[in-house]
Design an enzyme around this catalytic site. Structure first.
Site, PDB file in Angstrom:
ATOM      1  N   ASP A  94       3.329   8.300 -45.944  1.00 51.34           N
ATOM      2  CA  ASP A  94       4.407   7.320 -45.849  1.00 51.34           C
ATOM      3  C   ASP A  94       4.559   6.817 -44.420  1.00 51.34           C
ATOM      4  O   ASP A  94       4.082   7.422 -43.463  1.00 51.34           O
ATOM      5  CB  ASP A  94       5.734   7.929 -46.325  1.00 51.34           C
ATOM      6  CG  ASP A  94       6.228   9.071 -45.438  1.00 51.34           C
ATOM      7  OD1 ASP A  94       5.403   9.920 -45.057  1.00 51.34           O
ATOM      8  OD2 ASP A  94       7.427   9.099 -45.112  1.00 51.34           O
ATOM      9  N   GLU A 188       7.349  12.163 -45.491  1.00 48.60           N
ATOM     10  CA  GLU A 188       7.588  12.930 -44.273  1.00 48.60           C
ATOM     11  C   GLU A 188       8.677  12.294 -43.433  1.00 48.60           C
ATOM     12  O   GLU A 188       9.503  12.972 -42.840  1.00 48.60           O
ATOM     13  CB  GLU A 188       6.288  13.038 -43.461  1.00 48.60           C
ATOM     14  CG  GLU A 188       6.356  14.009 -42.288  1.00 48.60           C
ATOM     15  CD  GLU A 188       6.811  13.393 -40.974  1.00 48.60           C
ATOM     16  OE1 GLU A 188       6.986  14.145 -40.000  1.00 48.60           O
ATOM     17  OE2 GLU A 188       7.020  12.162 -40.902  1.00 48.60           O
TER      18      GLU A 188
HETATM   19 ZN   LIG Z   1       4.460  10.990 -38.420  1.00 46.05          ZN
END
Ligand SMILES: [Zn+2]
Length: 425
Positions: A94, A188
């Site tokens: 992401d 994340e």
């Molecule tokens: Zn990162």
């Protein structure tokens, strides 16, 4: 070998790293806060499917995309010596929700001239005067977005480097290697990359995230982190009849923020190992106001002190207003990975040796942030962090050096070699 490459290996890996990187950044994988499912956005699955196909094509086994959006694959070790150890390589798919991430159109600026790089949209410029790292990249090939989006080097540089590194290992069975497990994680950037990571099934002794920045970085210390949500309830009354009755929650929220330290304990006034209390969102009406904070420190006890200071400050401000109600909710986010990693020094040592084998002097600085490795280390998978060659993350000025990305891919290859030797002993 061209002078700007760290090795002939890096130079040979560069075209593949760049090719993959340019393909991945075009897929919109921006994550979204307050997710209701994993991954938070469908674009991450799209990239996940691309990566599954490429891992299979490279010859990895056991490749799949699970129901939560995690990609995994295995490259079996070769030779008796190295086959016993299992190490992991991890990057996140992401990109940050903090800058536009849709419609990324990457540009490769070949052989950087040392001056200002002007991007075609929004008047965005990369000025070496404001970016000291850029001044070191004379002659490098610099990849940017087009000025109106982030680039996504955070962390597609890491994804591309791992892909190129393991594809090289798979194509060169004569290079010694342990069993290498690859994982690409979703979400994340919203703090959920480790949440549904199946550490037991991953089955590695340790892992490395490629999610750092400047070439040479090797990080085994992150912040310890908490989030605090302060809700203040007031008493709403028509302003014309408010005398002696109205309790304005919005005003109290502003007073609490103003009463917190501002010359210290803020992100903008601290550096190195100093922590902070950072209000990042405020919303409200006279009836109800909400302030969101993140609190950070390298030391867990100091982090507790920051939380206590926030609570005391809020109570002190509202003490004179008994009809106001206060609620502070604190959530643990992650802990400094150092306490886990210091017990297994060979894990960070192996990365140090791999970076040196690539002819780079390791830069050992704690990260003023967290990585997937912060929580994975706590979950039983010791995971330090390695550089990627990307810079100015979460902004429209984000850029990456092709030469430094290639160096990171070469470090992946060298790391396999180091661990194949570790397996001997
Ligand atoms: Zn990162």
């Amino acid at each position: 070998m061209a002078a700007s490459y760290t090795s002939a290996l890096a130079e040979s890996l560069a075209p593949d790293v760049l090719d993959r990187f340019l393909r991945y950044v075009r897929i919109d994988t921006q994550s979204r806060r307050d997710r209701t499912s994993s991954p938070s956005t469908p674009g991450q699955l799209e990239l996940g499917r691309v990566l599954v196909a490429e891992l299979q094509e490279a010859g990895l086994d056991d490749v799949h995309l699970d129901e939560h959006g995690y990609v995994r694959g295995t490259l079996a070790g070769n030779g008796a010596a190295g086959a016993g150890e299992v190490i992991g390589l991890i990057a996140h798919m992401d990109t940050s929700p903090d800058a536009p991430g849709h419609g990324v159109e990457p540009i490769v600026h070949r052989s950087y001239h040392g001056g200002v790089i002007e991007l075609p949209r929004e008047g965005t410029v990369l000025d070496p005067a404001a970016m000291p790292e850029l001044t070191d990249k004379l002659g490098h090939d610099i990849v940017t977005g087009s000025g109106d989006t982030l680039l996504g080097a955070d962390d597609k540089a890491g994804v591309a480097e791992i892909m190129a590194g393991v594809a090289h290992l798979a194509a060169h069975p004569e290079l010694p290697r342990p069993t290498v497990r690859v994982a690409f994680t979703p979400d994340e950037e919203i703090g959920e990359g480790a949440t549904l990571f199946d550490v037991e099934r991953f089955g590695a002794r340790c892992a490395y995230t490629l999610d750092g920045s400047e070439i040479g970085e090797l990080q085994d210390e992150t912040f310890s982190a908490a989030e605090a949500i302060l809700v203040i309830r007031g008493v709403e009354v028509h302003p014309g009849q408010a005398t002696g009755k109205l309790v304005n929650a919005l005003r109290l929220a502003a007073q609490i923020v103003a009463a917190l330290p501002s010359a210290t304990l803020t992100p903008e006034t601290t550096a190195d190992r100093e922590g902070f209390i950072h209000p990042y969102e405020l919303s409200g009406t006279p009836a109800k106001a909400e302030v969101r904070f993140i609190l950070r420190d390298f030391d867990d006890d100091l982090l507790k002190n920051h939380i206590a200071l926030l609570e005391e400050t809020a109570k002190a401000v509202t003490a004179a207003v008994p009809r106001a109600r206060l609620k502070l909710t604190v959530r643990d986010q992650y802990h400094n990975m150092q306490r886990v990693l210091s017990a297994v020094p060979d894990v960070t040592d192996a990365a140090d040796a791999a970076i040196r084998a690539e002819g780079i002097e390791p830069i050992r600085r704690p990260i003023r942030g967290g990585t997937d490795g912060s929580r994975l280390s706590e979950m039983g998978l010791p995971t330090p962090n390695i550089f990627t060659g990307g810079h100015e993350y979460h902004s429209v000025r984000e850029w990456a050096s092709v030469q430094d990305m290639a160096a990171a891919a070469a470090v992946v290859v060298r790391l396999a070699e180091v661990w194949s030797r570790n397996g001997d002993g």
